[in-house]
Enzyme design. Structure first.
Site, PDB file in Angstrom:
ATOM      1  CG  ASP A  50      -1.828   1.200   1.283  1.00 33.02           C
ATOM      2  OD1 ASP A  50      -2.936   1.082   0.724  1.00 33.02           O
ATOM      3  OD2 ASP A  50      -1.446   2.256   1.815  1.00 33.02           O
ATOM      4  CE1 TYR A  55       0.234   7.952   2.315  1.00 35.92           C
ATOM      5  CE2 TYR A  55       0.901   5.694   1.964  1.00 35.92           C
ATOM      6  CZ  TYR A  55      -0.016   6.599   2.420  1.00 35.92           C
ATOM      7  OH  TYR A  55      -1.175   6.145   2.987  1.00 35.92           O
ATOM      8  CE  LYS A  84      -3.885   4.635   0.571  1.00 33.53           C
ATOM      9  NZ  LYS A  84      -2.453   4.490   0.897  1.00 33.53           N
ATOM     10  CG  HIS A 117      -5.145   9.576   0.088  1.00 35.28           C
ATOM     11  ND1 HIS A 117      -3.819   9.627  -0.189  1.00 35.28           N
ATOM     12  CD2 HIS A 117      -5.221   9.128   1.369  1.00 35.28           C
ATOM     13  CE1 HIS A 117      -3.115   9.224   0.862  1.00 35.28           C
ATOM     14  NE2 HIS A 117      -3.945   8.915   1.826  1.00 35.28           N
TER      15      HIS A 117
HETATM   16  P1  NAP Z   1       0.441   1.110  11.612  1.00 30.17           P
HETATM   17  O1  NAP Z   1       0.329  -0.016  10.630  1.00 30.17           O
HETATM   18  O2  NAP Z   1      -0.656   1.358  12.562  1.00 30.17           O
HETATM   19  O3  NAP Z   1       1.817   0.884  12.410  1.00 30.17           O
HETATM   20  C1  NAP Z   1       2.191   1.763  13.435  1.00 30.17           C
HETATM   21  C2  NAP Z   1       3.552   1.452  13.966  1.00 30.17           C
HETATM   22  O4  NAP Z   1       3.598   0.136  14.508  1.00 30.17           O
HETATM   23  C3  NAP Z   1       4.661   1.487  12.924  1.00 30.17           C
HETATM   24  O5  NAP Z   1       5.271   2.747  12.925  1.00 30.17           O
HETATM   25  C4  NAP Z   1       5.625   0.364  13.315  1.00 30.17           C
HETATM   26  O6  NAP Z   1       6.897   0.856  13.722  1.00 30.17           O
HETATM   27  C5  NAP Z   1       4.936  -0.309  14.496  1.00 30.17           C
HETATM   28  N1  NAP Z   1       4.925  -1.779  14.327  1.00 30.17           N
HETATM   29  C6  NAP Z   1       4.770  -2.510  13.208  1.00 30.17           C
HETATM   30  N2  NAP Z   1       4.771  -3.820  13.473  1.00 30.17           N
HETATM   31  C7  NAP Z   1       4.949  -3.934  14.808  1.00 30.17           C
HETATM   32  C8  NAP Z   1       5.044  -5.031  15.682  1.00 30.17           C
HETATM   33  N3  NAP Z   1       4.971  -6.288  15.245  1.00 30.17           N
HETATM   34  N4  NAP Z   1       5.227  -4.776  17.017  1.00 30.17           N
HETATM   35  C9  NAP Z   1       5.304  -3.506  17.492  1.00 30.17           C
HETATM   36  N5  NAP Z   1       5.214  -2.421  16.689  1.00 30.17           N
HETATM   37  C10 NAP Z   1       5.038  -2.639  15.354  1.00 30.17           C
HETATM   38  O7  NAP Z   1       0.836   2.459  10.839  1.00 30.17           O
HETATM   39  P2  NAP Z   1       0.210   3.423   9.760  1.00 30.17           P
HETATM   40  O8  NAP Z   1       1.360   3.820   8.897  1.00 30.17           O
HETATM   41  O9  NAP Z   1      -0.571   4.472  10.441  1.00 30.17           O
HETATM   42  O10 NAP Z   1      -0.803   2.599   8.875  1.00 30.17           O
HETATM   43  C11 NAP Z   1      -0.380   1.573   7.977  1.00 30.17           C
HETATM   44  C12 NAP Z   1      -0.458   1.998   6.518  1.00 30.17           C
HETATM   45  O11 NAP Z   1      -1.768   2.394   6.173  1.00 30.17           O
HETATM   46  C13 NAP Z   1       0.404   3.206   6.128  1.00 30.17           C
HETATM   47  O12 NAP Z   1       1.766   2.908   6.044  1.00 30.17           O
HETATM   48  C14 NAP Z   1      -0.245   3.570   4.832  1.00 30.17           C
HETATM   49  O13 NAP Z   1       0.201   2.695   3.806  1.00 30.17           O
HETATM   50  C15 NAP Z   1      -1.733   3.368   5.143  1.00 30.17           C
HETATM   51  N6  NAP Z   1      -2.442   4.596   5.621  1.00 30.17           N
HETATM   52  C16 NAP Z   1      -3.466   5.068   4.864  1.00 30.17           C
HETATM   53  C17 NAP Z   1      -4.146   6.199   5.258  1.00 30.17           C
HETATM   54  C18 NAP Z   1      -5.284   6.723   4.424  1.00 30.17           C
HETATM   55  O14 NAP Z   1      -5.718   7.870   4.643  1.00 30.17           O
HETATM   56  N7  NAP Z   1      -5.806   5.948   3.519  1.00 30.17           N
HETATM   57  C19 NAP Z   1      -3.802   6.870   6.437  1.00 30.17           C
HETATM   58  C20 NAP Z   1      -2.757   6.344   7.202  1.00 30.17           C
HETATM   59  C21 NAP Z   1      -2.100   5.192   6.789  1.00 30.17           C
HETATM   60  P3  NAP Z   1       8.267   0.285  13.043  1.00 30.17           P
HETATM   61  O15 NAP Z   1       8.293   0.778  11.639  1.00 30.17           O
HETATM   62  O16 NAP Z   1       9.341   0.876  13.899  1.00 30.17           O
HETATM   63  O17 NAP Z   1       8.194  -1.223  13.136  1.00 30.17           O
END
Ligand code: NAP
Length: 323
Positions: A50, A55, A84, A117
């Site tokens: 994704d 980004y 997106k 988006h």
């Molecule tokens: P998330 O998936 O909620 O992850 C948050 C944090 O968790 C990461 O910074 C990561 O840090 C940590 N993490 C990952 N695996 C872990 C584990 N096994 N144990 C402990 N911590 C862990 O983050 P997000 O970026 O907010 O959401 C995911 C994706 O969704 C984004 O990257 C993006 O592609 C998409 N997104 C879309 C929108 C939208 O508006 N459509 C908005 C936000 C995000 P580390 O990197 O240090 O492991």
């Protein structure tokens, strides 16, 4: 769900892997890191990736995907790539050029999924966040149904295999679904979803319309200062999640991801850390009991980590409605 490919069928016949790799990282992370971690994710078994125009990493994500195709790890058709449409490109005539820009950055011929988006149009131009002299976002007025028709043309042109939306509320989804002459339904709605905002009503609505709910922020988001709601609790420190982690000999992160999968949600997990990227694939190795699922349901508190406060005055701001 297909247990072999861990895929779910979309309403247009294509399939989406139920676990996706989130690629968003803050600006200060070197872009070379995006190439490395995306390759690691593919090596670890992720097949759904994704990203987004906004980004500013599609060049690197594309490079990683192409290099894993070149070295024989995967074929293009094994990868499900989502991009997106950014908010400054919601005018219908800007939709295809925006997708073409992403494809040029990616050096790919098509994306598997292209989604709007946010339902919030911003003034067209080079700036991702156009602002006036007072630092306020400059909005645009666009008929989202016209944007959707332009998305349909991208699918017809073969530039996107599937099309969907992100951050739409029920009313906005219905607006598209009820559009006269609708050719394709959105295949998905990608929204913030985790145990503190479990989106049960939106999920039920989406299921009733054969729209897949894709979860972002499933691990509690990256807690970036610019976007995080004040007084946000730390999801992965939740005592109930931690107790379940102990019980299953897994981590709170895995419990949070598994909880969403078992509710029929497609889940994204972002990590730029090799150990955690590999760990997140273990989500397929265990199952939560219905009792534990109920306990996790009980954690919901409708807490949105990413309320996009800067757009709260936009007429289509999606998070003012109950769902
Ligand atoms: P998330 O998936 O909620 O992850 C948050 C944090 O968790 C990461 O910074 C990561 O840090 C940590 N993490 C990952 N695996 C872990 C584990 N096994 N144990 C402990 N911590 C862990 O983050 P997000 O970026 O907010 O959401 C995911 C994706 O969704 C984004 O990257 C993006 O592609 C998409 N997104 C879309 C929108 C939208 O508006 N459509 C908005 C936000 C995000 P580390 O990197 O240090 O492991």
């Amino acid at each position: 769900m297909d247990p072999k490919g861990w895929c779910e069928k979309l309403n247009d016949g294509h399939e989406i892997p139920v676990l996706g790799f989130g690629t968003h990282a803050p600006e200060e992370v070197p872009k070379s890191r995006t190439v490395e971690v995306t390759k690691l994710a593919i090596d670890a078994g992720f097949r759904h990736i994704d990203s987004a125009y906004s980004y500013n990493n599609e060049k690197e994500v594309g490079q990683a995907i192409r290099s894993k195709i070149e070295d024989g790890t995967v074929k293009r058709e094994d990868i499900f790539y989502t991009s997106k449409l950014w908010l400054t490109f919601l005018r219908p005539e800007l939709v295809r050029p925006a997708l073409e820009k992403s494809l040029t950055n990616l050096q790919l011929d098509y994306v598997d999924l292209y989604i709007i988006h946010f339902p919030i149009a911003l003034k067209p131009g080079e700036e991702l966040f156009p602002e006036d002299e007072h630092g306020k976002l400059i909005f645009d007025t666009v008929d989202l149904c016209a944007t959707w028709e332009a998305m349909e043309k991208c699918k017809d042109a073969g530039l996107a295999k599937s099309i969907g939306v992100s951050n739409f509320n029920r009313r906005q989804l219905e607006m598209i679904l009820n559009k006269p002459g609708l050719k394709y339904k959105p295949v998905c709605n990608q929204v913030e979803c985790h145990p503190y905002l479990n989106q049960s009503k939106l999920l039920d609505f989406c299921k009733s319309k054969d729209i897949v709910l894709v979860a972002y922020g499933a691990l509690g988001t990256q807690r970036l200062k610019r976007w995080l709601a004040p007084n946000s609790p730390v999801l992965l420190e939740d005592p109930v999640l931690c107790a379940k982690a102990k019980k299953y000999k897994r981590t709170p992160a895995l419990i949070a991801l598994r909880y969403l999968l078992q509710r029929g949600v497609v889940v994204l997990a972002k990590s730029y850390n090799e150990k955690r990227i590999k760990e997140n694939m273990q989500v397929f190795e265990f199952q939560l009991t219905s009792e534990d699922m109920k306990d996790l349901d009980g954690l919901n508190r409708n807490h949105r980590f990413l309320p996009l406060q800067i757009a709260v005055d936009h007429p289509e701001y999606p998070f003012a409605d109950e769902y």
